[in-house]
Design an enzyme around this catalytic site. Structure first.
Site, PDB file in Angstrom:
ATOM      1  N   CYS A 127     -18.942  -6.166  34.581  1.00 14.59           N
ATOM      2  CA  CYS A 127     -18.149  -7.196  35.256  1.00 14.59           C
ATOM      3  C   CYS A 127     -18.928  -8.055  36.240  1.00 14.59           C
ATOM      4  O   CYS A 127     -18.324  -8.713  37.102  1.00 14.59           O
ATOM      5  CB  CYS A 127     -16.971  -6.536  35.967  1.00 14.59           C
ATOM      6  SG  CYS A 127     -15.831  -5.714  34.817  1.00 14.59           S
ATOM      7  N   LYS A 194      -6.948  -1.418  40.312  1.00 16.65           N
ATOM      8  CA  LYS A 194      -7.246  -1.430  38.880  1.00 16.65           C
ATOM      9  C   LYS A 194      -7.988  -0.146  38.533  1.00 16.65           C
ATOM     10  O   LYS A 194      -9.101   0.096  38.994  1.00 16.65           O
ATOM     11  CB  LYS A 194      -8.103  -2.656  38.534  1.00 16.65           C
ATOM     12  CG  LYS A 194      -8.477  -2.756  37.055  1.00 16.65           C
ATOM     13  CD  LYS A 194      -9.318  -4.013  36.834  1.00 16.65           C
ATOM     14  CE  LYS A 194      -9.754  -4.143  35.391  1.00 16.65           C
ATOM     15  NZ  LYS A 194     -10.598  -5.359  35.176  1.00 16.65           N
ATOM     16  N   ARG A 204     -10.325  -4.628  24.959  1.00 15.63           N
ATOM     17  CA  ARG A 204     -11.774  -4.817  24.815  1.00 15.63           C
ATOM     18  C   ARG A 204     -12.137  -5.339  23.439  1.00 15.63           C
ATOM     19  O   ARG A 204     -13.152  -5.998  23.267  1.00 15.63           O
ATOM     20  CB  ARG A 204     -12.499  -3.517  25.161  1.00 15.63           C
ATOM     21  CG  ARG A 204     -12.383  -3.220  26.655  1.00 15.63           C
ATOM     22  CD  ARG A 204     -12.941  -1.883  27.088  1.00 15.63           C
ATOM     23  NE  ARG A 204     -12.767  -1.729  28.526  1.00 15.63           N
ATOM     24  CZ  ARG A 204     -13.026  -0.614  29.199  1.00 15.63           C
ATOM     25  NH1 ARG A 204     -13.456   0.463  28.545  1.00 15.63           N
ATOM     26  NH2 ARG A 204     -12.830  -0.549  30.506  1.00 15.63           N
ATOM     27  N   ARG A 216     -17.171   1.958  33.695  1.00 18.82           N
ATOM     28  CA  ARG A 216     -16.900   1.168  34.899  1.00 18.82           C
ATOM     29  C   ARG A 216     -16.386   2.042  36.043  1.00 18.82           C
ATOM     30  O   ARG A 216     -15.720   1.565  36.952  1.00 18.82           O
ATOM     31  CB  ARG A 216     -15.898   0.059  34.561  1.00 18.82           C
ATOM     32  CG  ARG A 216     -16.493  -0.938  33.575  1.00 18.82           C
ATOM     33  CD  ARG A 216     -15.500  -1.981  33.132  1.00 18.82           C
ATOM     34  NE  ARG A 216     -16.155  -2.928  32.224  1.00 18.82           N
ATOM     35  CZ  ARG A 216     -15.585  -3.500  31.178  1.00 18.82           C
ATOM     36  NH1 ARG A 216     -14.330  -3.220  30.885  1.00 18.82           N
ATOM     37  NH2 ARG A 216     -16.249  -4.343  30.419  1.00 18.82           N
ATOM     38  N   LYS A 247      -2.806  -2.015  37.789  1.00 20.34           N
ATOM     39  CA  LYS A 247      -3.186  -2.060  36.374  1.00 20.34           C
ATOM     40  C   LYS A 247      -3.917  -0.770  36.023  1.00 20.34           C
ATOM     41  O   LYS A 247      -4.850  -0.403  36.738  1.00 20.34           O
ATOM     42  CB  LYS A 247      -4.086  -3.267  36.124  1.00 20.34           C
ATOM     43  CG  LYS A 247      -4.595  -3.384  34.684  1.00 20.34           C
ATOM     44  CD  LYS A 247      -5.560  -4.564  34.546  1.00 20.34           C
ATOM     45  CE  LYS A 247      -6.077  -4.661  33.107  1.00 20.34           C
ATOM     46  NZ  LYS A 247      -7.056  -5.748  32.943  1.00 20.34           N
ATOM     47  N   SER A 273      -2.961  -3.577  27.249  1.00 22.46           N
ATOM     48  CA  SER A 273      -3.053  -3.596  25.786  1.00 22.46           C
ATOM     49  C   SER A 273      -2.721  -2.259  25.142  1.00 22.46           C
ATOM     50  O   SER A 273      -2.018  -2.197  24.126  1.00 22.46           O
ATOM     51  CB  SER A 273      -4.463  -4.033  25.368  1.00 22.46           C
ATOM     52  OG  SER A 273      -5.445  -3.149  25.901  1.00 22.46           O
ATOM     53  N   TYR A 312       2.146  -8.566  27.124  1.00 23.85           N
ATOM     54  CA  TYR A 312       2.041  -9.138  25.776  1.00 23.85           C
ATOM     55  C   TYR A 312       3.404  -9.127  25.081  1.00 23.85           C
ATOM     56  O   TYR A 312       3.572  -9.753  24.042  1.00 23.85           O
ATOM     57  CB  TYR A 312       1.017  -8.351  24.956  1.00 23.85           C
ATOM     58  CG  TYR A 312      -0.331  -8.264  25.623  1.00 23.85           C
ATOM     59  CD1 TYR A 312      -1.224  -9.331  25.573  1.00 23.85           C
ATOM     60  CD2 TYR A 312      -0.711  -7.120  26.341  1.00 23.85           C
ATOM     61  CE1 TYR A 312      -2.454  -9.259  26.219  1.00 23.85           C
ATOM     62  CE2 TYR A 312      -1.939  -7.045  26.984  1.00 23.85           C
ATOM     63  CZ  TYR A 312      -2.805  -8.115  26.915  1.00 23.85           C
ATOM     64  OH  TYR A 312      -4.017  -8.054  27.555  1.00 23.85           O
TER      65      TYR A 312
END
Length: 322
Positions: A127, A194, A204, A216, A247, A273, A312
């Site tokens: 990131c 997050k 991803r 991460r 998140k 997702s 979504y």
């Protein structure tokens, strides 16, 4: 018979009168993935109904969203060129900057939140700028390019800047640089809590942002840590964030409630997702009543304390609420 029907109607009206939590499509933000090229609308295999789209197709999508009553989008860019510092994100001609400008020219009433990160733009998938000695992201060096990216996106017409890197001090640095550049009116929606989560897998694929080494964990939140998760959001509030975010959402509704009880700021949740794809897989398998489970899930987010839902599912929700 008619008396019984009348009683049933009255009972339903009474339930509506005392209902505590309601869904409103105005509370939703719909994520979009823009790729370079023309006439591209490619479905993401792990996320049925979600697409990578070129700018011209994104413009068509915005028309459909407006017709559904959705006026808020979250924009992610997938450039064709990637390098070690994500230079495509630092150009006025970058894919997201150009797309924001095009959307605003055609549909000025659409509210565009621009994701602020570098994982989609770097060839290593992390990131920000790497500290090669530590094999992780260099926090302070990344802050500098985050501010550059924020100014470029604001200048292109972004309405909200959403930093998602989880760098220490990111909100304060971005706020300071935006103000200096004449963008004191641009709000910051921080990915303030997050988690380093396995729920991000399909994203991803969608954003082509998987790290090509390591993970991460050094800069995203440990799923085990409740108090630290709360502190992360409160720190971002102190630094000047206008909207906080948790998140993912499904496995972290306790954190959503914890933060809700400690802040008066608007609170967003990202229905990520993996959460979306699990419901889609269950729908395909025929093991759930998909529409009812989806709406129940969204109600759960609101009941836990979310003001804003990034999902979504937003287009499907809009059709059902109509």
């Amino acid at each position: 018979m008619f008396r019984r029907l009348r009683r049933l109607r009255l009972k339903e009206n009474l339930r509506e009168l005392v209902k505590e939590t309601r869904l409103d499509i105005k509370d939703f933000i719909y994520p979009l993935f823009v790729v370079e090229g023309n006439n591209i609308k490619s479905e993401i295999s792990s996320m049925p109904g979600v697409y990578q789209m070129s700018c011209d197709e994104i413009i068509k999508e915005c028309k459909e969203l407006q017709n559904l009553g959705i006026y808020h989008i979250l924009l992610f860019g997938i450039p064709s060129h990637k390098d070690s510092c994500g230079s495509e994100a630092l150009s006025d001609e970058g894919i997201v900057a150009k797309t924001i400008y095009a959307i605003k020219k055609k549909y000025p009433q659409i509210i565009i939140t621009a994701d602020l990160c570098f994982c989609e733009y770097t060839d290593h998938g992390h990131c920000g700028i790497l500290d090669m000695k530590l094999q992780t992201v260099d926090n302070d060096a990344t802050l500098e390019i985050l501010a550059q990216q924020a100014i470029i996106l604001s200048n292109s017409g972004a309405d909200i800047i959403a930093p998602s890197t989880m760098m220490d001090g990111m909100v304060l640095h971005i706020r300071t640089q935006l103000d200096k550049a004449g963008f004191s009116h641009i709000p910051i929606m921080s990915y303030s809590t997050k988690f380093c989560s396995a729920y991000y897998g399909p994203f991803r694929e969608a954003a082509q942002s998987a790290p090509n080494f390591g993970d991460r964990k050094s800069y995203q939140e440990d799923p085990s840590n409740r108090r630290e998760a709360i502190l992360e959001s409160l720190n971002d509030e102190a630094e000047g964030a206008d909207i906080l975010m948790v998140k993912p959402t499904l496995a972290y509704l306790d954190i959503v409630r914890d933060i809700r009880e400690r802040t008066l700021l608007p609170l967003a949740v990202y229905n990520v997702s993996g959460e979306y794809s699990m419901l889609k897989a269950a729908q395909k398998a025929g093991v759930i009543d998909y529409e009812k489970v989806m709406l129940e899930t969204m109600l759960g987010f609101k009941r836990a304390g979310a003001d804003i839902i990034i999902s979504y599912h937003a287009k499907e929700v809009a059709k059902l609420l109509k």
